[in-house]
Structures are given as structure tokens and as C-alpha cells.
Design a protein around this motif. Structure first.
Motif, mmCIF file in Angstrom:
data_model
loop_
_atom_site.group_PDB
_atom_site.id
_atom_site.type_symbol
_atom_site.label_atom_id
_atom_site.label_comp_id
_atom_site.label_asym_id
_atom_site.label_seq_id
_atom_site.Cartn_x
_atom_site.Cartn_y
_atom_site.Cartn_z
ATOM 1 N N LEU A 178 63.512 -10.317 -32.878
ATOM 2 C CA LEU A 178 63.564 -11.772 -33.039
ATOM 3 C C LEU A 178 62.331 -12.481 -32.500
ATOM 4 O O LEU A 178 62.298 -13.709 -32.458
ATOM 5 N N GLU A 179 61.330 -11.726 -32.104
ATOM 6 C CA GLU A 179 60.108 -12.346 -31.583
ATOM 7 C C GLU A 179 59.408 -13.141 -32.690
ATOM 8 O O GLU A 179 59.093 -12.600 -33.752
ATOM 9 N N GLY A 180 59.185 -14.430 -32.430
ATOM 10 C CA GLY A 180 58.510 -15.268 -33.414
ATOM 11 C C GLY A 180 59.335 -15.544 -34.653
ATOM 12 O O GLY A 180 58.781 -15.970 -35.679
ATOM 13 N N LYS A 181 60.644 -15.314 -34.574
ATOM 14 C CA LYS A 181 61.535 -15.536 -35.709
ATOM 15 C C LYS A 181 62.519 -16.663 -35.406
ATOM 16 O O LYS A 181 62.782 -16.982 -34.246
ATOM 17 N N VAL A 182 63.073 -17.251 -36.447
ATOM 18 C CA VAL A 182 64.130 -18.242 -36.307
ATOM 19 C C VAL A 182 65.461 -17.512 -36.125
ATOM 20 O O VAL A 182 65.794 -16.617 -36.898
ATOM 21 N N ALA A 183 66.206 -17.882 -35.086
ATOM 22 C CA ALA A 183 67.509 -17.269 -34.813
ATOM 23 C C ALA A 183 68.584 -18.346 -34.926
ATOM 24 O O ALA A 183 68.612 -19.292 -34.136
ATOM 25 N N LEU A 184 69.458 -18.209 -35.909
ATOM 26 C CA LEU A 184 70.525 -19.167 -36.146
ATOM 27 C C LEU A 184 71.866 -18.517 -35.822
ATOM 28 O O LEU A 184 72.159 -17.414 -36.297
ATOM 29 N N GLY A 185 72.679 -19.203 -35.029
ATOM 30 C CA GLY A 185 73.971 -18.657 -34.626
ATOM 31 C C GLY A 185 75.100 -19.153 -35.506
ATOM 32 O O GLY A 185 75.164 -20.336 -35.857
ATOM 33 N N SER A 186 76.004 -18.249 -35.860
ATOM 34 C CA SER A 186 77.169 -18.592 -36.679
ATOM 35 C C SER A 186 78.288 -19.099 -35.777
ATOM 36 O O SER A 186 78.650 -18.455 -34.791
ATOM 37 N N MET A 187 78.863 -20.252 -36.116
ATOM 38 C CA MET A 187 79.741 -20.953 -35.189
ATOM 39 C C MET A 187 81.239 -20.773 -35.469
ATOM 40 O O MET A 187 82.020 -20.557 -34.564
ATOM 41 N N ASN A 188 81.668 -20.890 -36.703
ATOM 42 C CA ASN A 188 83.115 -20.758 -36.966
ATOM 43 C C ASN A 188 83.386 -19.543 -37.845
ATOM 44 O O ASN A 188 83.004 -19.493 -39.003
ATOM 45 N N ARG A 189 84.065 -18.570 -37.272
ATOM 46 C CA ARG A 189 84.404 -17.341 -37.979
ATOM 47 C C ARG A 189 85.911 -17.068 -37.917
ATOM 48 O O ARG A 189 86.367 -15.985 -38.266
ATOM 49 N N GLY A 190 86.696 -18.050 -37.450
ATOM 50 C CA GLY A 190 88.117 -17.815 -37.256
ATOM 51 C C GLY A 190 88.925 -17.744 -38.532
ATOM 52 O O GLY A 190 90.040 -17.209 -38.539
ATOM 53 N N GLY A 191 88.398 -18.283 -39.638
ATOM 54 C CA GLY A 191 89.112 -18.207 -40.912
ATOM 55 C C GLY A 191 88.902 -16.853 -41.554
ATOM 56 O O GLY A 191 88.124 -16.695 -42.500
ATOM 57 N N LEU A 192 89.596 -15.854 -41.026
ATOM 58 C CA LEU A 192 89.374 -14.473 -41.461
ATOM 59 C C LEU A 192 89.611 -14.312 -42.954
ATOM 60 O O LEU A 192 90.561 -14.869 -43.517
ATOM 61 N N ALA A 193 88.754 -13.529 -43.592
ATOM 62 C CA ALA A 193 88.834 -13.329 -45.033
ATOM 63 C C ALA A 193 90.201 -12.791 -45.435
ATOM 64 O O ALA A 193 90.676 -11.799 -44.888
ATOM 65 N N GLY A 194 90.848 -13.493 -46.378
ATOM 66 C CA GLY A 194 92.129 -13.048 -46.897
ATOM 67 C C GLY A 194 93.335 -13.427 -46.079
ATOM 68 O O GLY A 194 94.465 -13.092 -46.441
ATOM 69 N N SER A 195 93.147 -14.140 -44.976
ATOM 70 C CA SER A 195 94.271 -14.486 -44.107
ATOM 71 C C SER A 195 94.997 -15.734 -44.609
ATOM 72 O O SER A 195 94.435 -16.551 -45.344
ATOM 73 N N ALA A 196 96.249 -15.896 -44.173
ATOM 74 C CA ALA A 196 97.015 -17.086 -44.534
ATOM 75 C C ALA A 196 96.420 -18.333 -43.899
ATOM 76 O O ALA A 196 96.619 -19.441 -44.395
#
Length: 293
Positions: free
Chosen positions: A98-116
Motif C-alpha cells: 500500500l505504499e504510495g497507494k490509495v487505501a479505501l476501507g469498506s464500511m457496511n458488510r452486515g447485509g450478508l449475500a443471500g440473507s433474509a
């Protein structure tokens, strides 16, 4: 000391403080470089339980292989950075990728794929204060709005507060909006028609107490000529969401190239389609995407 992928479990178990130290030492750069364009590789799918890629149902479950592909992608000329969850960004920090790179963090992952509860997409990833503490360069969130699912209101409200928290820290936030619905099998699917994308852009643009640090991350409609009117809905800067390349990558690349000419579009964010291309040539897929910019 050079750390390899094979070293990561040992480093994590014996010297976890090495992650924070790597974050403090990391050489940062402006979000937009000299080209004024942005090419970001996305790898935040695993935290939603979305592990399929390249026709393989568990391709992204092999962390070592995913990291090898990410390091290769980040090494290619014209690639500006990566979007990922904390675990992956921290692996890349330790590897020095990540040296000299843009690092973007993912914030909401709670809506799990395929879940109700998929539409009630809780913020289980990075918080604004985490991104600030780790000296990352911005965040991203997914905003799916299903008018028939009350859980979408929780996501909408949390998104607005995340917009405020990121703006308070002057950190850019990439909002990926969709109008979504349940199909006949109960799966949450995103509507990428021009009307739906236009509406989702309008909703996302108005969230929070200020839009000064809000970016949009939008899908490309099937007809690239329709993207101009869609993006006239907002003056916010936008990046394109690079989806599945499908059986005809050339046609998809054509749509991306066309949409990248629009005045508010600043770049491209693509993930599995570049990391797990059909021919498994990551460098070639990434170089082709960079060439579109």
C-alpha cells in the motif's frame, strides 16, 4: 524486514502491533494523482460471504491466492489503490503493497449475500474513526434500497450518519446506491435500468448534512448512451462500478470506455472481473482497464 504472504499468520499472532506500525509508516498520496483519474481494485466481497469469482464458487476464499492477485494488480502501472475490509487492507499493509497507494476501507458488510436481512446492511466494517486512525484515504459503503423491506430504512439512516462522520474528518466517502427488490426466489437483486440508477443517484446525493466529501459509485447501464442523462442527476464526482465481464468482455469494456468520457466520472472501481478474469491473466485484465482511462 520483508514480510511475505507465508509470514502473515506468524506476524499476526506474535506481533499484532506491526499492523499499526505499518499504518503509521505508510507513504500516502492524494486521492487523485497527476492523471486526475482514479483506478481502484475492489476486494471487499468476502466479508459479505460473496466468495464466487471467475466461475468458481469459493475462489475468493483462498486468502493467499487473493493477496497474490491483489499485489500483482497493485503493481501494474496506472493502478491507484484498493478498496477492501480491515483484514485485507492490514494484510496488504504488512506486505508493503500500500505504499504510495490509495487505501479505501469498506464500511457496511452486515447485509450478508443471500440473507433474509440483506437489505438491513449494518455497518460492521470500518467506522470513520477507524479510517482516520489507520491513516487510510477514504471509505466506501453500499446503499441498497428495497421499498418493500423496512430494513432499508436502517441502512439509509446509517448511511447519512456515515456521510456526516466522514465529512467531519474530511475523508472522501464513496456511496454505491441501488434500488433493489426481491426476485421470485427471494434473492435481493439490483435494478440497473436508467430510471432506477437515476433515482438511486438522486437519493444518495442528498444524504447527510453536507455532500462536500461524498463521491458516487455507479453501475454502467446496458446502453452506454443512457449514462449521460443518468449522471446529470448530480454534480457529485463519480466512479464507475466495474461489474462482471460476462461472456463478452470486449462489449463491457466498450461500455466502460464510453461512460468514462462523461464529465462527472473520475475513474473506475473494479474487483472480481479483474482479479479473476476468464483467462486468469490478472495483469492483462488490469492493464486493459487502466487503458480505458
Amino acid at each position: 524486514m520483508t514480510i511475505t504472504i507465508a509470514d502473515l499468520p506468524t506476524v499476526r499472532s506474535r506481533t499484532p502491533e506491526a499492523i499499526g506500525e505499518a499504518a503509521r509508516r505508510r507513504v500516502r498520496r492524494p486521492l487523485l494523482g497527476e492523471s486526475g483519474r482514479l483506478m481502484i481494485v475492489a476486494a471487499d466481497h468476502p466479508a459479505r460471504g460473496a466468495l464466487a469469482a471467475g466461475g468458481r464458487p469459493l475462489a475468493m476464499a483462498n486468502r493467499g491466492e487473493l493477496l497474490r492477485r491483489l499485489v500483482l494488480a497493485l503493481s501494474r502501472p496506472g493502478v491507484d489503490g484498493v478498496l477492501a475490509t480491515a483484514d485485507i487492507l492490514e494484510d496488504l499493509l504488512l506486505l508493503g503493497a500500500l505504499e504510495g497507494k490509495v487505501a479505501l476501507g469498506s464500511m457496511n458488510r452486515g447485509g450478508l449475500a443471500g440473507s433474509a436481512f440483506e437489505a438491513d446492511d449494518r455497518f460492521t466494517g470500518h467506522r470513520a474513526e477507524d479510517l482516520e486512525r489507520m491513516r487510510f484515504d477514504g471509505g466506501k459503503l453500499l446503499l441498497r434500497i428495497d421499498r418493500d423491506d423496512p430494513g432499508s430504512l436502517s441502512t439509509l439512516h446509517a448511511t447519512a450518519r456515515a456521510v456526516d462522520a466522514m465529512a467531519e474528518r474530511r475523508l472522501p466517502l464513496f456511496v454505491e446506491p441501488f434500488l433493489s427488490r426481491r426476485d421470485d426466489r427471494g434473492r435481493l437483486v439490483n435494478d440497473v435500468s436508467p430510471e432506477a440508477v437515476t433515482t438511486s443517484v438522486a437519493i444518495a446525493s442528498g444524504l447527510g448534512g453536507t455532500s462536500a466529501y461524498t463521491w458516487l459509485k455507479v453501475p454502467v447501464t446496458a446502453d452506454p448512451d443512457e449514462m449521460g442523462p443518468v449522471l446529470e442527476t448530480s454534480t457529485l464526482p463519480a466512479v464507475l462500478l466495474g461489474g462482471d465481464l460476462g461472456p463478452d468482455p470486449g462489449e463491457v469494456f466498450h461500455r466502460w470506455r464510453h461512460a468514462l468520457r462523461l464529465p462527472t466520472v473520475q475513474g473506475l472501481v473494479a474487483g472480481r472481473s479483474l482479479l479473476y478474469p476468464a483467462d486468469d491473466d490478472v495483469a492483462r485484465a488490469v492493464d486493459t482497464a487502466v487503458g480505458l482511462l
